[in-house]
Enzyme design. Structure first.
Site, PDB file in Angstrom:
ATOM      1  N   HIS A   1       0.742  -1.038   0.327  1.00  0.00           N
ATOM      2  CA  HIS A   1      -0.266  -0.039   0.390  1.00  0.00           C
ATOM      3  C   HIS A   1       0.567   1.345  -0.389  1.00  0.00           C
ATOM      4  O   HIS A   1       0.539   2.122   0.987  1.00  0.00           O
ATOM      5  CB  HIS A   1      -0.327   0.075   1.106  1.00  0.00           C
TER       6      HIS A   1
ATOM      7  N   HIS B   1      -0.590  -8.848   1.063  1.00  0.00           N
ATOM      8  CA  HIS B   1      -1.369  -8.910   2.167  1.00  0.00           C
ATOM      9  C   HIS B   1      -2.257 -10.420   1.808  1.00  0.00           C
ATOM     10  O   HIS B   1      -2.491  -9.999   2.507  1.00  0.00           O
ATOM     11  CB  HIS B   1      -2.378  -7.796   2.122  1.00  0.00           C
TER      12      HIS B   1
ATOM     13  N   CYS C   1       2.839 -11.648   2.529  1.00  0.00           N
ATOM     14  CA  CYS C   1       3.914 -11.995   3.137  1.00  0.00           C
ATOM     15  C   CYS C   1       4.137 -13.403   4.313  1.00  0.00           C
ATOM     16  O   CYS C   1       3.127 -13.648   4.719  1.00  0.00           O
ATOM     17  CB  CYS C   1       4.000 -11.037   4.354  1.00  0.00           C
TER      18      CYS C   1
ATOM     19  N   GLU D   1      -5.777  -7.656   3.789  1.00  0.00           N
ATOM     20  CA  GLU D   1      -5.188  -8.684   4.983  1.00  0.00           C
ATOM     21  C   GLU D   1      -6.205  -9.483   5.859  1.00  0.00           C
ATOM     22  O   GLU D   1      -5.899 -11.588   5.979  1.00  0.00           O
ATOM     23  CB  GLU D   1      -4.374  -7.940   6.488  1.00  0.00           C
TER      24      GLU D   1
ATOM     25  N   SER E   1       5.709  -0.036   3.940  1.00  0.00           N
ATOM     26  CA  SER E   1       5.487  -0.359   2.502  1.00  0.00           C
ATOM     27  C   SER E   1       6.184   1.478   2.187  1.00  0.00           C
ATOM     28  O   SER E   1       6.251   1.508   0.635  1.00  0.00           O
ATOM     29  CB  SER E   1       4.209   0.029   2.281  1.00  0.00           C
TER      30      SER E   1
HETATM   31 FE1  SF4 Z   1       4.701  -8.817   6.708  1.00  0.00          FE
HETATM   32 FE2  SF4 Z   1       5.446  -6.143   6.076  1.00  0.00          FE
HETATM   33 FE3  SF4 Z   1       3.434  -6.716   6.551  1.00  0.00          FE
HETATM   34 FE4  SF4 Z   1       4.828  -6.998   9.257  1.00  0.00          FE
HETATM   35  S1  SF4 Z   1       4.616  -5.800   8.149  1.00  0.00           S
HETATM   36  S2  SF4 Z   1       3.485  -8.314   7.892  1.00  0.00           S
HETATM   37  S3  SF4 Z   1       6.954  -7.820   7.580  1.00  0.00           S
HETATM   38  S4  SF4 Z   1       4.634  -7.119   5.080  1.00  0.00           S
END
Ligand code: SF4
Length: 501
Positions: free
Chosen positions: A235, A268, A290, A320, A460
């Site tokens: 994002h 996500h 991730c 997510e 991000s």
């Molecule tokens: Fe993964 Fe980064 Fe999201 Fe944490 S912030 S869950 S390391 S993508």
């Protein structure tokens, strides 16, 4: 409030136009036309904290229109070996002018010792300068490290000659523009109180974001464009724009992807139903989810497999949470707040588990969890925290920075959950915080009177956004830029096998 500053206006007509937009008592000084007069006038302001110059100028490129505004990123004198004076605060001033409806261009302004036309203008344009005047370089020459600003309202533009009847109308247009330039300069001047920048560390890209971007880059490298990505890979508007330029195509749903096209799932994560559809269509798939989000999905399957109801602490509508909820529709319930936690009903209070969206604020979750634990003493949770290391580390660092800062800037996009949480963490602790896509979105009024500005970036947000923000803050007078480090990160995730080198 306003700092100690002066606004130079070379000509009487320019000063009159500027005066109309300035509050009573604003420090406007008419200097007279030409480099010599300008130099003499500026000599009286060696101790003034911030210097600004505004007037009309000649455009050097046909990209400019009469009435447009050029904000100088540097001011040069048209002379061999003349030093150029950088104006690093220019993006902030440009933003203030754009907010007032001006068409603003950022670039070098060059000062000559006489009005120039024709081939002379072409020569100056070839140096990269956007506008020409006959005073700014002399007015700002002795500025040293003081904050400086140079604004020129464009009158004449190429390719037409300077000396023609139409120029008079264009000068009138530029003077009209100048009338509303003053308030933006007042805002800029009020922010020249900044003396220090405190950078939160860690900040910016996390391992999951680096991996996700790497997936798209490698897919483009291996397969060539276009590469289709379901949802934004991460994002952030700058990351998305950069990958779009390189051939990535971002879509909301799989039915927008042509058969056979290389397809990437975003960081996500996705619901199993999406994965099944992609498999049925035989789309060549690369999953950039991730690993820490994938872990939450696997915990969801494990808890549901045990026959438990799963309470997912998270925000509705985020990709997510939608992906995690999709692991077992009807068996996973979203809990957004402590109020939700008070109201929620489950079939069997002895068989309840919880999970957490990876990018929530640590303190926000603990309040919800307290309620759930009180209501469901048999509540079970994940083996290790779901809030990911990157989210936690950035919040801890920012909290300490916010305690030492007058105001906080969070670089990140509005749809970035972890970036939004960073701004909220600072606000909750009493330090005003602003979430911005880049330094151009910073309103100088937010910084008025501030001496220390805390800066961080969501997981991000690319690091170069922070560098540009710091540079602009230096342009407001920041003398020190210190990093406040609360932890170091050495987490790396390997790329999926489809794009591993
Ligand atoms: Fe993964 Fe980064 Fe999201 Fe944490 S912030 S869950 S390391 S993508």
């Amino acid at each position: 409030m306003s700092g100690d500053w002066v606004l130079f206006a070379p000509m009487r007509a320019e000063a009159r136009a500027l005066r109309r937009g300035l509050p009573p008592g604003a420090p406007l000084r008419r200097t007279g036309r030409g480099l010599s007069r300008a130099g003499r006038a500026a000599a009286a302001y060696r101790a003034t904290a911030a210097l600004a110059v505004a007037g009309i100028g000649g455009g050097l490129t046909d990209r400019l229109q009469p009435g447009d505004v050029v904000v100088a990123t540097e001011v040069r004198r048209d002379a061999p070996d003349a030093a150029s004076l950088p104006c690093p605060g220019a993006p902030l001033l440009a933003a203030a002018l754009r907010r007032r409806g001006h068409t603003v261009h950022l670039g070098p302004v060059v000062s000559t010792d006489r009005l120039v036309d024709g081939a002379e203008r072409e020569r100056l344009a070839a140096t990269g300068a956007l506008a020409v005047d006959t005073e700014s370089a002399a007015l700002l020459a002795g500025a040293g490290r003081r904050p400086v600003a140079c604004v020129r309202a464009v009158a004449d533009v190429p390719p037409g000659p300077l000396y023609r009847p139409a120029t008079l109308a264009r000068v009138a247009t530029a003077l009209r523009t100048l009338r509303s330039v003053g308030p933006a300069l007042v805002d800029w001047a009020a922010a020249t109180t900044v003396r220090g920048v405190l950078l939160a560390a860690p900040r910016s890209f996390c391992a999951g974001v680096e991996r996700a971007i790497g997936v798209v880059e490698q897919a483009l490298h291996r397969h060539g464009p276009p590469v289709y990505v379901r949802k934004q890979i991460v994002h952030n508007v700058h990351v998305i724009a950069d990958l779009q330029r390189r051939g990535a195509v971002f879509v909301d749903e799989l039915d927008e992807i042509p058969d056979g096209a290389v397809t990437v799932f975003s960081a996500h994560g996705v619901a199993p139903a999406v994965r099944d559809t992609a498999a049925r269509r035989g789309l060549p798939l690369i999953d950039a989810t991730c690993p820490l989000v994938a872990k939450v999905h696997s915990e969801a399957r494990r808890f549901v497999g045990r026959g438990n109801t799963v309470l997912l602490i998270g925000h509705a509508g985020h990709e997510e949470t939608e992906g995690t909820l999709g692991e077992a529709p009807g068996r996973i319930t979203l809990v957004e707040s402590a109020q939700d936690a008070e109201r929620i009903e489950v079939a069997d209070p002895e068989r309840v588990s919880y999970l957490v969206q990876t990018t929530l604020a640590v303190d926000e979750v603990s309040g919800v969890l307290d309620v759930l634990r009180r209501r469901f003493p048999a509540l079970t949770g994940p083996s290790s925290d779901d809030i990911c290391y990157a989210t936690t580390n950035r919040q801890v660092a920012l909290r300490e920075v916010a305690a030492r800062a007058d105001v906080v800037l969070v670089l990140g996009s509005a749809n970035s959950s972890n970036s939004r949480r960073l701004a909220e963490v600072s606000e909750r602790d009493g330090t005003p915080a602003y979430l911005v896509d880049d330094v151009e979105a910073v309103d100088p009024r937010w910084l008025a009177g501030a001496r220390t500005v805390g800066v961080t970036a969501g997981a991000s947000a690319p690091p170069w956004l922070v560098e540009r923000a710091v540079e602009a803050l230096r342009g407001l007078g920041a003398r020190t830029v210190r990093e406040h480090t609360t932890s170091t990160e050495d987490v790396h995730f390997t790329l999926p096998k489809e794009v591993r080198t």
